[in-house]
Design a protein around this motif. Structure first.
Motif, mmCIF file in Angstrom:
data_model
loop_
_atom_site.group_PDB
_atom_site.id
_atom_site.type_symbol
_atom_site.label_atom_id
_atom_site.label_comp_id
_atom_site.label_asym_id
_atom_site.label_seq_id
_atom_site.Cartn_x
_atom_site.Cartn_y
_atom_site.Cartn_z
ATOM 1 N N GLN A 6 0.816 -1.150 -0.133
ATOM 2 C CA GLN A 6 -0.066 -0.170 -0.008
ATOM 3 C C GLN A 6 0.952 1.317 -0.033
ATOM 4 O O GLN A 6 1.059 1.883 0.908
ATOM 5 N N THR A 7 1.400 1.578 -1.295
ATOM 6 C CA THR A 7 2.161 2.790 -1.351
ATOM 7 C C THR A 7 1.317 3.958 -1.454
ATOM 8 O O THR A 7 0.121 3.980 -1.299
ATOM 9 N N ALA A 8 1.723 5.322 -1.987
ATOM 10 C CA ALA A 8 0.947 6.170 -2.002
ATOM 11 C C ALA A 8 -0.075 5.978 -2.832
ATOM 12 O O ALA A 8 -0.153 5.500 -3.971
ATOM 13 N N LEU A 9 -1.450 6.587 -2.609
ATOM 14 C CA LEU A 9 -2.366 6.436 -3.359
ATOM 15 C C LEU A 9 -2.245 7.133 -4.720
ATOM 16 O O LEU A 9 -1.918 8.150 -4.502
ATOM 17 N N THR A 10 -2.737 6.604 -5.825
ATOM 18 C CA THR A 10 -2.731 7.460 -7.114
ATOM 19 C C THR A 10 -4.166 7.548 -7.584
ATOM 20 O O THR A 10 -4.983 7.315 -6.745
ATOM 21 N N THR A 11 -4.415 8.295 -8.304
ATOM 22 C CA THR A 11 -5.570 8.903 -8.630
ATOM 23 C C THR A 11 -6.206 8.258 -10.180
ATOM 24 O O THR A 11 -7.249 7.490 -9.916
ATOM 25 N N LEU A 12 -5.512 8.361 -11.058
ATOM 26 C CA LEU A 12 -6.257 7.817 -12.422
ATOM 27 C C LEU A 12 -5.278 6.768 -12.976
ATOM 28 O O LEU A 12 -3.963 6.764 -13.135
ATOM 29 N N ALA A 13 -6.064 5.477 -13.305
ATOM 30 C CA ALA A 13 -5.236 4.185 -13.658
ATOM 31 C C ALA A 13 -5.721 3.933 -15.023
ATOM 32 O O ALA A 13 -6.720 4.219 -15.375
ATOM 33 N N LEU A 14 -4.531 3.490 -15.870
ATOM 34 C CA LEU A 14 -5.069 2.622 -17.012
ATOM 35 C C LEU A 14 -5.014 1.238 -16.819
ATOM 36 O O LEU A 14 -3.946 0.760 -16.268
ATOM 37 N N VAL A 15 -5.850 0.667 -17.317
ATOM 38 C CA VAL A 15 -5.952 -0.936 -17.226
ATOM 39 C C VAL A 15 -6.416 -1.376 -18.486
ATOM 40 O O VAL A 15 -7.154 -1.053 -19.271
ATOM 41 N N MET A 16 -5.461 -2.504 -18.872
ATOM 42 C CA MET A 16 -5.575 -3.224 -20.354
ATOM 43 C C MET A 16 -5.488 -4.571 -20.332
ATOM 44 O O MET A 16 -4.715 -5.093 -19.406
ATOM 45 N N GLU A 17 -6.504 -5.141 -20.853
ATOM 46 C CA GLU A 17 -6.421 -6.647 -21.104
ATOM 47 C C GLU A 17 -5.351 -6.838 -22.206
ATOM 48 O O GLU A 17 -4.423 -5.856 -22.712
ATOM 49 N N GLY A 18 -5.343 -8.235 -22.472
ATOM 50 C CA GLY A 18 -4.208 -8.483 -23.675
ATOM 51 C C GLY A 18 -5.035 -8.342 -25.029
ATOM 52 O O GLY A 18 -5.318 -7.477 -25.533
ATOM 53 N N GLY A 19 -5.441 -9.723 -25.587
ATOM 54 C CA GLY A 19 -6.009 -9.942 -26.603
ATOM 55 C C GLY A 19 -5.312 -10.448 -27.892
ATOM 56 O O GLY A 19 -5.805 -10.471 -29.027
ATOM 57 N N GLY A 20 -4.150 -10.526 -27.693
ATOM 58 C CA GLY A 20 -3.311 -11.289 -28.719
ATOM 59 C C GLY A 20 -3.243 -10.153 -29.871
ATOM 60 O O GLY A 20 -2.826 -9.046 -29.870
ATOM 61 N N PHE A 33 -3.961 8.904 -27.784
ATOM 62 C CA PHE A 33 -3.740 9.401 -26.390
ATOM 63 C C PHE A 33 -2.281 9.957 -26.300
ATOM 64 O O PHE A 33 -2.289 11.115 -25.640
ATOM 65 N N LEU A 34 -1.348 9.617 -26.921
ATOM 66 C CA LEU A 34 -0.171 10.214 -26.961
ATOM 67 C C LEU A 34 -0.110 11.486 -27.754
ATOM 68 O O LEU A 34 0.369 12.412 -27.153
ATOM 69 N N LYS A 35 -0.989 11.548 -28.848
ATOM 70 C CA LYS A 35 -1.154 12.655 -29.431
ATOM 71 C C LYS A 35 -1.942 13.785 -28.727
ATOM 72 O O LYS A 35 -1.465 14.958 -28.637
ATOM 73 N N LYS A 36 -2.927 13.165 -27.753
ATOM 74 C CA LYS A 36 -3.426 14.323 -26.758
ATOM 75 C C LYS A 36 -2.648 14.391 -25.466
ATOM 76 O O LYS A 36 -3.023 15.338 -24.751
ATOM 77 N N GLN A 37 -1.404 13.855 -25.294
ATOM 78 C CA GLN A 37 -0.411 14.007 -24.325
ATOM 79 C C GLN A 37 -1.321 13.559 -22.953
ATOM 80 O O GLN A 37 -1.363 14.482 -21.904
ATOM 81 N N VAL A 38 -1.945 12.418 -23.089
ATOM 82 C CA VAL A 38 -2.695 11.902 -21.839
ATOM 83 C C VAL A 38 -1.846 11.132 -21.018
ATOM 84 O O VAL A 38 -0.923 10.439 -21.198
ATOM 85 N N ASN A 39 -1.674 11.406 -19.544
ATOM 86 C CA ASN A 39 -0.832 10.931 -18.421
ATOM 87 C C ASN A 39 -1.780 10.304 -17.646
ATOM 88 O O ASN A 39 -2.576 10.975 -17.204
ATOM 89 N N PHE A 40 -1.105 9.050 -17.141
ATOM 90 C CA PHE A 40 -1.540 8.267 -16.138
ATOM 91 C C PHE A 40 -0.973 8.253 -14.853
ATOM 92 O O PHE A 40 0.318 8.234 -15.048
ATOM 93 N N ASP A 41 -1.581 8.073 -13.826
ATOM 94 C CA ASP A 41 -0.823 8.029 -12.602
ATOM 95 C C ASP A 41 -0.103 6.603 -12.300
ATOM 96 O O ASP A 41 0.648 6.453 -11.380
ATOM 97 N N TYR A 42 -0.989 5.544 -12.952
ATOM 98 C CA TYR A 42 -0.547 4.156 -12.621
ATOM 99 C C TYR A 42 -1.198 3.441 -14.010
ATOM 100 O O TYR A 42 -2.167 3.753 -14.437
ATOM 101 N N HIS A 180 -4.522 -1.059 -5.362
ATOM 102 C CA HIS A 180 -3.529 -0.055 -5.403
ATOM 103 C C HIS A 180 -4.265 1.187 -5.007
ATOM 104 O O HIS A 180 -3.576 2.326 -4.558
ATOM 105 N N GLY A 181 -5.439 1.371 -4.825
ATOM 106 C CA GLY A 181 -6.105 2.454 -3.949
ATOM 107 C C GLY A 181 -6.417 3.646 -5.182
ATOM 108 O O GLY A 181 -6.841 4.779 -4.753
ATOM 109 N N ASN A 182 -6.544 3.075 -6.447
ATOM 110 C CA ASN A 182 -6.681 4.327 -7.479
ATOM 111 C C ASN A 182 -8.204 4.700 -7.360
ATOM 112 O O ASN A 182 -8.892 3.897 -6.973
ATOM 113 N N LYS A 183 -8.456 5.929 -7.655
ATOM 114 C CA LYS A 183 -9.784 6.500 -7.661
ATOM 115 C C LYS A 183 -10.577 6.512 -8.830
ATOM 116 O O LYS A 183 -11.711 6.063 -8.760
ATOM 117 N N LYS A 184 -9.858 6.429 -10.003
ATOM 118 C CA LYS A 184 -10.635 6.219 -11.281
ATOM 119 C C LYS A 184 -9.816 5.346 -12.056
ATOM 120 O O LYS A 184 -8.559 5.156 -12.085
#
Length: 295
Positions: A6-20, A33-42, A180-184
């Protein structure tokens, strides 16, 4: 390693499955997202999601397209050629010992220099659990293991154990993100709304039993895989209703499957990811928040 510190709580997480090969859809989304410069906390990924996660954290749109579109359907990667060369249906040795490090120049040192934490799950065949690989310790063997499914490839020996695709136990690692305590949680999956996950075919389960006689727990994991998927998706859908998750999935059936696809189909899959992200951008931006865009 199933538990998380339980490290410091983060806010916005990116969660991805695989899918081959369907991971080309995720690559398209992340490219936008890179074009829009989106950054995630985790970030957390499974299977092909681990490769996409590394490329995104490095901010390398070229990696996303090259790996998931240009090279994924190469005959050296899948089919008769790798079977004759490596004895497996998928050319994991060629892909991770040659293609990524030597041709694509997939430099994993760039990952450890990024700020936000990320991890991906690999199935520990010896201990019957997912171990979570942190960004600071990622190796090419870890990435190879993350994509290696039973029958398609051979377990990868690293870290003192045999490892395979973490999707054996966890297909959409939403519960890891929650722990991990992510909020979103921004979740990307590669299957359209009409997709139905059926139980593993008996012939495949029987083959697994023969190939992995020393590891009967592997078959047991695969027998309930479809139930795990629906449990995870049910949790995500509930979170979407509550406003703590955003689910992005293909708006139409993708023209590739886990192990089957051609360059045209993969490009269409990639383009669909860009299209869906573009068309939903206003809603996505509202969920993500301006403090995670353009920095």
């Amino acid at each position: 390693m199933e538990q998380t510190d339980q490290t410091a709580l983060t806010t916005l997480a990116l969660v991805m499955e695989g899918g081959g090969m369907r991971g080309a859809y995720t690559a398209g989304v992340l490219s936008y997202f890179l074009k829009k410069q989106v950054n995630f906390d985790y970030g957390v990924g499974i299977s092909a999601g681990a490769v996409n996660l590394c490329a995104y954290w490095m901010k390398r749109a070229d990696y996303l397209h090259e790996i998931m579109v240009e090279y994924m359907s190469d005959k050296k990667n899948i089919g008769l050629s790798p079977f004759l060369r490596e004895g497996t249906f998928v050319g994991y040795n060629y892909m991770f010992d040659n293609l990524l490090p030597k041709q694509v120049k997939f430099d994993l040192t760039q990952v450890s220099n990024t700020m936000a934490p990320f991890e991906f799950g690999n199935y520990n065949l010896d201990l019957n659990r997912n171990d979570w690989i942190q960004k600071e310790e990622v190796t090419m063997k870890d990435l190879k293991a993350s994509c290696t499914l039973p029958i398609a490839g051979k377990p990868v020996y690293t870290r003192g154990h045999l490892y395979m695709d973490g999707g054996i136990t966890t297909m959409v690692p939403i519960e890891r993100s929650i722990a991990h305590g992510n909020k979103k949680h921004f979740v990307i999956i590669t299957k359209d709304k009409e997709y139905v996950r059926n139980p593993e075919p008996a012939v495949e389960l029987n083959t697994i039993s023969l190939m992995f006689r020393k590891y009967p727990q592997l078959r047991k994991r695969l027998e309930v895989r479809h139930q795990v998927y629906y449990h995870e998706m049910g949790l995500i859908e509930k979170m979407v209703e509550e406003g703590s998750a955003y689910l992005l999935r293909p708006s139409e059936k993708v023209p590739v499957s886990r192990f089957k696809g051609d360059p045209i189909g993969l490009q269409k899959c990639f383009d669909l990811g860009v299209k869906d992200a573009t068309e939903q951008w206003d809603a996505i931006a509202a969920f993500i928040g301006q403090d995670h865009i353009g920095k």
